[in-house]
Design a protein around this motif. Structure first.
Motif, PDB file in Angstrom:
ATOM      1  N   LEU A   8       2.646  11.813   5.757  1.00 49.81           N
ATOM      2  CA  LEU A   8       2.633  11.019   4.527  1.00 49.81           C
ATOM      3  C   LEU A   8       1.351  10.196   4.430  1.00 49.81           C
ATOM      4  CD1 LEU A   8       6.335   9.727   4.502  1.00 49.81           C
ATOM      5  CD2 LEU A   8       5.375  11.714   3.315  1.00 49.81           C
ATOM      6  N   THR A   9       0.299  10.687   5.017  1.00 47.60           N
ATOM      7  CA  THR A   9      -0.974   9.960   5.016  1.00 47.60           C
ATOM      8  C   THR A   9      -1.455   9.738   3.587  1.00 47.60           C
ATOM      9  OG1 THR A   9      -1.576  10.984   7.126  1.00 47.60           O
ATOM     10  CG2 THR A   9      -3.344   9.957   5.854  1.00 47.60           C
ATOM     11  N   GLY A  10      -1.635   8.455   3.232  1.00 45.66           N
ATOM     12  CA  GLY A  10      -2.128   8.112   1.903  1.00 45.66           C
ATOM     13  C   GLY A  10      -1.128   8.348   0.788  1.00 45.66           C
ATOM     14  N   ALA A  11       0.133   8.581   1.099  1.00 44.08           N
ATOM     15  CA  ALA A  11       1.131   8.866   0.063  1.00 44.08           C
ATOM     16  C   ALA A  11       1.416   7.623  -0.772  1.00 44.08           C
ATOM     17  CB  ALA A  11       2.419   9.373   0.702  1.00 44.08           C
ATOM     18  N   ASP A  12       1.725   7.842  -2.043  1.00 42.00           N
ATOM     19  CA  ASP A  12       2.084   6.750  -2.948  1.00 42.00           C
ATOM     20  C   ASP A  12       3.610   6.671  -3.005  1.00 42.00           C
ATOM     21  OD1 ASP A  12       2.364   4.822  -4.800  1.00 42.00           O
ATOM     22  OD2 ASP A  12       1.324   5.866  -6.431  1.00 42.00           O
ATOM     23  N   LEU A  13       4.187   5.714  -2.260  1.00 42.91           N
ATOM     24  CA  LEU A  13       5.637   5.545  -2.187  1.00 42.91           C
ATOM     25  C   LEU A  13       6.077   4.241  -2.838  1.00 42.91           C
ATOM     26  CD1 LEU A  13       6.124   6.771   1.491  1.00 42.91           C
ATOM     27  CD2 LEU A  13       6.591   8.047  -0.597  1.00 42.91           C
ATOM     28  N   LYS A  14       5.295   3.759  -3.783  1.00 46.18           N
ATOM     29  CA  LYS A  14       5.668   2.535  -4.480  1.00 46.18           C
ATOM     30  C   LYS A  14       6.999   2.735  -5.209  1.00 46.18           C
ATOM     31  CE  LYS A  14       1.903   1.842  -6.899  1.00 46.18           C
ATOM     32  NZ  LYS A  14       0.936   2.821  -6.380  1.00 46.18           N
ATOM     33  N   LYS A  15       7.906   1.746  -5.009  1.00 45.37           N
ATOM     34  CA  LYS A  15       9.232   1.735  -5.646  1.00 45.37           C
ATOM     35  C   LYS A  15      10.097   2.918  -5.224  1.00 45.37           C
ATOM     36  CE  LYS A  15       7.633  -0.789  -9.740  1.00 45.37           C
ATOM     37  NZ  LYS A  15       7.607  -0.829 -11.218  1.00 45.37           N
ATOM     38  N   ALA A  16       9.735   3.601  -4.154  1.00 50.16           N
ATOM     39  CA  ALA A  16      10.540   4.743  -3.698  1.00 50.16           C
ATOM     40  C   ALA A  16      11.823   4.255  -3.037  1.00 50.16           C
ATOM     41  CB  ALA A  16       9.734   5.588  -2.718  1.00 50.16           C
ATOM     42  N   ALA A  31      -0.371   4.913   3.669  1.00 52.19           N
ATOM     43  CA  ALA A  31       0.692   5.106   2.682  1.00 52.19           C
ATOM     44  C   ALA A  31       1.033   3.782   2.006  1.00 52.19           C
ATOM     45  CB  ALA A  31       1.930   5.704   3.345  1.00 52.19           C
ATOM     46  N   GLU A  32       1.351   3.852   0.729  1.00 57.43           N
ATOM     47  CA  GLU A  32       1.647   2.676  -0.073  1.00 57.43           C
ATOM     48  C   GLU A  32       3.159   2.523  -0.203  1.00 57.43           C
ATOM     49  OE1 GLU A  32       1.055  -0.574  -1.409  1.00 57.43           O
ATOM     50  OE2 GLU A  32      -0.851   0.465  -1.788  1.00 57.43           O
ATOM     51  N   PHE A  33       3.690   1.396   0.340  1.00 55.96           N
ATOM     52  CA  PHE A  33       5.133   1.153   0.325  1.00 55.96           C
ATOM     53  C   PHE A  33       5.512  -0.039  -0.551  1.00 55.96           C
ATOM     54  CE2 PHE A  33       4.652   3.595   4.201  1.00 55.96           C
ATOM     55  CZ  PHE A  33       5.791   4.379   4.239  1.00 55.96           C
ATOM     56  N   ARG A  34       4.654  -0.495  -1.414  1.00 57.52           N
ATOM     57  CA  ARG A  34       4.965  -1.675  -2.213  1.00 57.52           C
ATOM     58  C   ARG A  34       6.245  -1.478  -3.024  1.00 57.52           C
ATOM     59  NH1 ARG A  34       0.649  -5.323  -2.985  1.00 57.52           N
ATOM     60  NH2 ARG A  34      -1.283  -4.630  -1.982  1.00 57.52           N
ATOM     61  N   LYS A  35       7.140  -2.486  -2.925  1.00 52.50           N
ATOM     62  CA  LYS A  35       8.401  -2.515  -3.666  1.00 52.50           C
ATOM     63  C   LYS A  35       9.313  -1.330  -3.350  1.00 52.50           C
ATOM     64  CE  LYS A  35       6.565  -5.202  -7.539  1.00 52.50           C
ATOM     65  NZ  LYS A  35       6.428  -5.318  -9.004  1.00 52.50           N
ATOM     66  N   ALA A  36       9.070  -0.651  -2.234  1.00 54.49           N
ATOM     67  CA  ALA A  36       9.956   0.438  -1.822  1.00 54.49           C
ATOM     68  C   ALA A  36      11.215  -0.142  -1.183  1.00 54.49           C
ATOM     69  CB  ALA A  36       9.244   1.368  -0.857  1.00 54.49           C
ATOM     70  N   VAL A  50       0.444   2.268  11.439  1.00 56.58           N
ATOM     71  CA  VAL A  50       0.726   1.073  10.637  1.00 56.58           C
ATOM     72  C   VAL A  50      -0.413   0.086  10.867  1.00 56.58           C
ATOM     73  CG1 VAL A  50       2.369  -0.768  10.136  1.00 56.58           C
ATOM     74  CG2 VAL A  50       3.200   1.454  10.920  1.00 56.58           C
ATOM     75  N   ARG A  51      -1.265  -0.068   9.885  1.00 57.14           N
ATOM     76  CA  ARG A  51      -2.465  -0.882  10.052  1.00 57.14           C
ATOM     77  C   ARG A  51      -2.580  -2.002   9.019  1.00 57.14           C
ATOM     78  NH1 ARG A  51      -6.390   4.475  10.432  1.00 57.14           N
ATOM     79  NH2 ARG A  51      -5.378   5.394  12.293  1.00 57.14           N
ATOM     80  N   ASP A  52      -2.214  -1.722   7.788  1.00 58.11           N
ATOM     81  CA  ASP A  52      -2.398  -2.675   6.699  1.00 58.11           C
ATOM     82  C   ASP A  52      -1.037  -3.218   6.256  1.00 58.11           C
ATOM     83  OD1 ASP A  52      -3.209  -4.221   4.615  1.00 58.11           O
ATOM     84  OD2 ASP A  52      -4.141  -2.600   3.451  1.00 58.11           O
ATOM     85  N   GLY A  53      -0.759  -4.477   6.579  1.00 63.13           N
ATOM     86  CA  GLY A  53       0.517  -5.070   6.206  1.00 63.13           C
ATOM     87  C   GLY A  53       0.664  -5.296   4.724  1.00 63.13           C
ATOM     88  N   SER A  54      -0.452  -5.396   3.997  1.00 70.86           N
ATOM     89  CA  SER A  54      -0.362  -5.643   2.559  1.00 70.86           C
ATOM     90  C   SER A  54       0.268  -4.476   1.808  1.00 70.86           C
ATOM     91  CB  SER A  54      -1.757  -5.918   1.990  1.00 70.86           C
ATOM     92  OG  SER A  54      -2.603  -4.788   2.144  1.00 70.86           O
ATOM     93  N   LYS A  55       0.284  -3.299   2.404  1.00 71.66           N
ATOM     94  CA  LYS A  55       0.897  -2.140   1.753  1.00 71.66           C
ATOM     95  C   LYS A  55       2.425  -2.200   1.812  1.00 71.66           C
ATOM     96  CE  LYS A  55      -3.021   0.962   2.434  1.00 71.66           C
ATOM     97  NZ  LYS A  55      -3.345   0.989   0.999  1.00 71.66           N
ATOM     98  N   GLU A  79       3.009  -6.936  13.586  1.00 72.43           N
ATOM     99  CA  GLU A  79       1.640  -7.396  13.829  1.00 72.43           C
ATOM    100  C   GLU A  79       0.776  -7.231  12.586  1.00 72.43           C
ATOM    101  OE1 GLU A  79      -1.267  -9.230  16.016  1.00 72.43           O
ATOM    102  OE2 GLU A  79       0.865  -8.931  16.495  1.00 72.43           O
ATOM    103  N   ALA A  80       0.978  -6.120  11.841  1.00 72.29           N
ATOM    104  CA  ALA A  80       0.215  -5.907  10.605  1.00 72.29           C
ATOM    105  C   ALA A  80       0.577  -6.950   9.558  1.00 72.29           C
ATOM    106  CB  ALA A  80       0.474  -4.507  10.073  1.00 72.29           C
ATOM    107  N   LEU A  81       1.860  -7.283   9.453  1.00 73.77           N
ATOM    108  CA  LEU A  81       2.275  -8.322   8.506  1.00 73.77           C
ATOM    109  C   LEU A  81       1.733  -9.683   8.913  1.00 73.77           C
ATOM    110  CD1 LEU A  81       5.989  -7.217   8.017  1.00 73.77           C
ATOM    111  CD2 LEU A  81       4.142  -6.983   6.356  1.00 73.77           C
ATOM    112  N   LYS A  82       1.671  -9.938  10.204  1.00 73.95           N
ATOM    113  CA  LYS A  82       1.126 -11.195  10.697  1.00 73.95           C
ATOM    114  C   LYS A  82      -0.345 -11.341  10.332  1.00 73.95           C
ATOM    115  CE  LYS A  82       0.504 -13.815  15.001  1.00 73.95           C
ATOM    116  NZ  LYS A  82       0.744 -13.796  16.473  1.00 73.95           N
ATOM    117  N   LYS A  83      -1.107 -10.272  10.505  1.00 77.73           N
ATOM    118  CA  LYS A  83      -2.530 -10.306  10.159  1.00 77.73           C
ATOM    119  C   LYS A  83      -2.737 -10.457   8.656  1.00 77.73           C
ATOM    120  CE  LYS A  83      -4.114  -7.578  14.117  1.00 77.73           C
ATOM    121  NZ  LYS A  83      -4.775  -6.320  14.568  1.00 77.73           N
TER     122      LYS A  83
END
Length: 280
Positions: A8-16, A31-36, A50-55, A79-83
């Motif tokens: 799922l590299t780079g997948a758009d999973l917003k609101k999924a 991968a984008e997990f916003r509002k999923a 898992v690198r970017d907690g903002s996703k 750890e990603a969310l902490k950063k």
């Protein structure tokens, strides 16, 4: 959905809606997990993905994340969310890690069951492993009212060795001398009722004193423990109009001691979870 070993590299999973999905060894880098919705997801992605907690902003169901074999993926997410500075979401993942760990050790023998029960009572029900740092103060406030009832029974006790006593300070400014301790009961209040009060007024005043005194003693007992000058109980007692202290004897003393221990524990737990990360 079984997404084990999926890419799922780079997948758009917003609101999924990924409720109950298996993300085991799944490649989710970028991968984008916003509002999923990740409710009850088994979260064991490919290590390092898992690198970017903002996703994971505004993601639902973080406290319900689970793991079957290793919590490494959840720890990477925390750890990603902490950063990313997402403290609330970080606390939710911390709860998910410790909650799953407690449930797993429950099935590992009697002593591990006792350990799991200890964590449930002391850490999960009290503050949810830091996810709800304000709950210890809520429990402390509720305890102030609950402990009022046994102290109210103490005022009704006719046992001469059990009760709440008023001890006047020998070095007080007004009315010096060393008076004997004075036991408080519902028939012998600390101060006499006004002579010019009506019968209805006497009942109201007597009832008010009957409720106020046990609650005040509960307040003093809750904050009785301190360290050197940092004793909240002493600070509260300085608000009194008269110079005296309240002490308990018999079973009332044991109840007051138990309340003091529970209160100092809840206060310490609130400080640690609000300002720190004791469960990381």
């Amino acid at each position: 959905a079984n997404l084990e070993n999926s890419d799922l590299t780079g997948a758009d999973l917003k609101k999924a809606d990924l409720t109950g999905a298996k993300l085991i060894l799944t490649h989710i880098a970028g991968a984008e997990f916003r509002k999923a919705d990740l409710t009850n997801v088994i979260f064991e992605p490919e290590p390092g993905s898992v690198r970017d907690g903002s996703k994971f902003a505004d993601v639902k169901g973080l406290p319900t994340l689970r793991y079957e074999n290793s919590p490494h993926g959840l720890m990477e997410l925390r750890e990603a969310l902490k950063k990313a500075g997402m403290r609330e979401q970080e606390r939710e993942v911390t709860y998910a890690i410790n909650h799953n760990r407690r449930e797993k050790i429950w099935n590992q023998g009697l002593w591990r069951k006792l350990e799991s029960l200890f964590h449930l009572i002391c850490f999960e029900l009290t503050c949810q492993y830091g996810m709800n740092p304000g709950r210890p103060l809520e429990i402390l406030g509720l305890g102030l009212f609950l402990f009022t009832f046994p102290y109210l029974l103490a005022l009704r006790s006719r046992n001469r060795e059990t009760g709440i006593w008023v001890i006047l300070m020998p070095d007080r400014v007004l009315g010096g001398g060393k008076d004997r301790p004075y036991k408080l009961t519902i028939h012998r209040p600390f101060r006499p009722l006004p002579q010019d009060s009506t019968r209805f007024g006497e009942r109201i005043l007597r009832g008010w004193r009957l409720v106020r005194l046990p609650f005040y003693f509960s307040l003093l007992s809750a904050f009785n423990l301190g360290w050197r000058e940092l004793n909240v109980g002493n600070w509260i007692s300085r608000l009194q109009k008269n110079e005296y202290t309240l002490r308990a004897t018999g079973w009332v003393r044991s109840v007051a001691g138990l309340q003091s221990l529970l209160s100092i524990y809840l206060l310490a737990l609130w400080v640690l979870t609000y300002f720190g990360r004791p469960f990381d």
